[in-house]
Design an enzyme around this catalytic site. Structure first.
Site, PDB file in Angstrom:
ATOM      1  N   PHE A 121     -14.493 -53.349  66.024  1.00 13.79           N
ATOM      2  CA  PHE A 121     -14.815 -54.529  65.226  1.00 13.79           C
ATOM      3  C   PHE A 121     -16.108 -55.138  65.743  1.00 13.79           C
ATOM      4  O   PHE A 121     -16.647 -54.708  66.765  1.00 13.79           O
ATOM      5  CB  PHE A 121     -13.675 -55.557  65.277  1.00 13.79           C
ATOM      6  CG  PHE A 121     -13.385 -56.084  66.662  1.00 13.79           C
ATOM      7  CD1 PHE A 121     -13.900 -57.299  67.097  1.00 13.79           C
ATOM      8  CD2 PHE A 121     -12.593 -55.366  67.547  1.00 13.79           C
ATOM      9  CE1 PHE A 121     -13.647 -57.787  68.368  1.00 13.79           C
ATOM     10  CE2 PHE A 121     -12.320 -55.846  68.824  1.00 13.79           C
ATOM     11  CZ  PHE A 121     -12.851 -57.057  69.231  1.00 13.79           C
ATOM     12  N   GLY A 122     -16.609 -56.112  65.029  1.00 10.34           N
ATOM     13  CA  GLY A 122     -17.816 -56.801  65.467  1.00 10.34           C
ATOM     14  C   GLY A 122     -19.027 -55.879  65.540  1.00 10.34           C
ATOM     15  O   GLY A 122     -19.368 -55.193  64.570  1.00 10.34           O
ATOM     16  N   TYR A 123     -19.650 -55.849  66.708  1.00 12.75           N
ATOM     17  CA  TYR A 123     -20.848 -55.033  66.912  1.00 12.75           C
ATOM     18  C   TYR A 123     -20.521 -53.611  67.367  1.00 12.75           C
ATOM     19  O   TYR A 123     -21.441 -52.840  67.671  1.00 12.75           O
ATOM     20  CB  TYR A 123     -21.753 -55.692  67.959  1.00 12.75           C
ATOM     21  CG  TYR A 123     -22.276 -57.064  67.572  1.00 12.75           C
ATOM     22  CD1 TYR A 123     -23.392 -57.200  66.754  1.00 12.75           C
ATOM     23  CD2 TYR A 123     -21.647 -58.218  68.026  1.00 12.75           C
ATOM     24  CE1 TYR A 123     -23.877 -58.454  66.406  1.00 12.75           C
ATOM     25  CE2 TYR A 123     -22.123 -59.476  67.681  1.00 12.75           C
ATOM     26  CZ  TYR A 123     -23.236 -59.595  66.876  1.00 12.75           C
ATOM     27  OH  TYR A 123     -23.710 -60.836  66.527  1.00 12.75           O
ATOM     28  N   LYS A 153     -11.849 -46.595  74.363  1.00 12.83           N
ATOM     29  CA  LYS A 153     -12.677 -47.799  74.450  1.00 12.83           C
ATOM     30  C   LYS A 153     -12.150 -48.741  75.525  1.00 12.83           C
ATOM     31  O   LYS A 153     -12.924 -49.259  76.348  1.00 12.83           O
ATOM     32  CB  LYS A 153     -12.719 -48.517  73.100  1.00 12.83           C
ATOM     33  CG  LYS A 153     -13.512 -49.818  73.129  1.00 12.83           C
ATOM     34  CD  LYS A 153     -13.381 -50.615  71.851  1.00 12.83           C
ATOM     35  CE  LYS A 153     -14.061 -51.974  72.005  1.00 12.83           C
ATOM     36  NZ  LYS A 153     -13.879 -52.842  70.832  1.00 12.83           N
ATOM     37  N   LYS A 166      -9.216 -58.839  68.842  1.00 11.10           N
ATOM     38  CA  LYS A 166      -9.230 -59.140  70.272  1.00 11.10           C
ATOM     39  C   LYS A 166      -7.803 -59.195  70.824  1.00 11.10           C
ATOM     40  O   LYS A 166      -7.531 -58.708  71.920  1.00 11.10           O
ATOM     41  CB  LYS A 166      -9.912 -60.490  70.528  1.00 11.10           C
ATOM     42  CG  LYS A 166     -11.418 -60.471  70.511  1.00 11.10           C
ATOM     43  CD  LYS A 166     -11.930 -61.830  70.975  1.00 11.10           C
ATOM     44  CE  LYS A 166     -13.438 -61.898  71.012  1.00 11.10           C
ATOM     45  NZ  LYS A 166     -13.907 -63.187  71.555  1.00 11.10           N
ATOM     46  N   HIS A 224     -16.017 -53.766  78.150  1.00  9.96           N
ATOM     47  CA  HIS A 224     -16.234 -55.043  78.807  1.00  9.96           C
ATOM     48  C   HIS A 224     -14.953 -55.854  78.887  1.00  9.96           C
ATOM     49  O   HIS A 224     -14.639 -56.439  79.929  1.00  9.96           O
ATOM     50  CB  HIS A 224     -17.307 -55.824  78.048  1.00  9.96           C
ATOM     51  CG  HIS A 224     -17.109 -55.782  76.559  1.00  9.96           C
ATOM     52  ND1 HIS A 224     -17.219 -54.620  75.824  1.00  9.96           N
ATOM     53  CD2 HIS A 224     -16.775 -56.737  75.655  1.00  9.96           C
ATOM     54  CE1 HIS A 224     -16.987 -54.863  74.554  1.00  9.96           C
ATOM     55  NE2 HIS A 224     -16.705 -56.149  74.420  1.00  9.96           N
ATOM     56  N   ARG A 225     -14.195 -55.887  77.783  1.00 12.83           N
ATOM     57  CA  ARG A 225     -12.957 -56.675  77.770  1.00 12.83           C
ATOM     58  C   ARG A 225     -11.910 -56.055  78.680  1.00 12.83           C
ATOM     59  O   ARG A 225     -11.224 -56.760  79.424  1.00 12.83           O
ATOM     60  CB  ARG A 225     -12.440 -56.803  76.336  1.00 12.83           C
ATOM     61  CG  ARG A 225     -11.297 -57.808  76.183  1.00 12.83           C
ATOM     62  CD  ARG A 225     -11.041 -58.134  74.725  1.00 12.83           C
ATOM     63  NE  ARG A 225     -12.156 -58.880  74.148  1.00 12.83           N
ATOM     64  CZ  ARG A 225     -13.017 -58.361  73.276  1.00 12.83           C
ATOM     65  NH1 ARG A 225     -12.879 -57.122  72.848  1.00 12.83           N
ATOM     66  NH2 ARG A 225     -14.011 -59.089  72.819  1.00 12.83           N
ATOM     67  N   ASP A 236     -14.253 -64.864  76.051  1.00  8.05           N
ATOM     68  CA  ASP A 236     -15.421 -65.002  75.195  1.00  8.05           C
ATOM     69  C   ASP A 236     -16.361 -63.869  75.554  1.00  8.05           C
ATOM     70  O   ASP A 236     -16.504 -63.515  76.729  1.00  8.05           O
ATOM     71  CB  ASP A 236     -16.109 -66.354  75.370  1.00  8.05           C
ATOM     72  CG  ASP A 236     -17.009 -66.687  74.185  1.00  8.05           C
ATOM     73  OD1 ASP A 236     -16.660 -66.305  73.049  1.00  8.05           O
ATOM     74  OD2 ASP A 236     -18.060 -67.319  74.395  1.00  8.05           O
TER      75      ASP A 236
END
Length: 203
Positions: free
Chosen positions: A162-164, A186, A8, A191-192, A65
């Site tokens: 990473f993650g999902y 990306k 992140k 979203h970020r 978050d």
């Protein structure tokens, strides 16, 4: 930067550096302990982290978050995305639980979205590192949200992100998953990235 997640942190720094090259992005001081992300919403958790680090480090702090909302699962895992398989679970366990929950769900019903809330907390910071106060203490702050619509793939694909990311197919880049895209591609639609650009627009 309040995030303790190095993936992140890289994404946040990249988006902010592109838009505000004169601003120095400082990693979270390693001597800070963890803070419980026990809020009921994404905004709650982003503010908890940003308030904690702002108070402890004596600098304006940015945190986010993120939740993956899967329609077939009633919006789960949502705010519990990072601990979907349990409080000590890693990304692989979370991903495995998600895919197991969707094993009988056909492609047409696997719609989902990533939602990120970013918080910037500033002013009134403690004078030295370690002067912790309760993270619920009110401070001036700015919140912004970013959402990207998409779907959950039938199987993980790609080795980036990473993650999902290996199972999330953003609508604008279908059929690619986030994990099959470059970091730059990306960040343009994520979203970020959208939440951070919304935050910058408010600032």
């Amino acid at each position: 930067m309040a995030s303790a997640n190095p993936h992140k942190a890289v994404e946040i720094a990249a988006v902010l550096a592109e838009a505000m090259p004169a601003v120095e992005i400082v990693p979270r001081p390693p001597e800070l302990g963890d803070v419980a992300e026990d809020g009921e919403t994404l905004a709650d958790n982003a503010l908890i982290k940003a308030r904690f680090v702002c108070a402890a480090a004596g600098e304006p702090s940015i945190a986010d978050d993120t939740g993956l909302e899967v329609d077939a699962l009633g919006g789960a895992p949502g705010v519990y995305s990072a601990r979907y398989a349990g409080p000590e679970a890693d990304s692989a366990a979370n991903l495995a639980k998600l895919m197991a929950a969707l094993v009988d769900v056909p492609p047409s019903q696997r719609t989902a979205r990533f939602r990120t809330v970013v918080a910037l907390v500033y002013e009134g910071a403690a004078p030295q590192l370690g002067a912790h106060e309760h993270p619920s203490v009110e401070r001036p702050h700015v919140l912004a949200e970013g959402v990207v619509e998409g779907a959950i793939a039938m199987a993980p694909r790609g080795d980036g992100g990473f993650g999902y990311d290996p199972v999330f197919v953003p609508r604008e880049a279908a059929p690619l998953t986030f994990a099959e895209m470059s970091a730059e591609a990306k960040n343009r639609i994520s979203h970020r990235g959208r939440a951070l650009r919304a935050l910058l627009a408010k600032l």
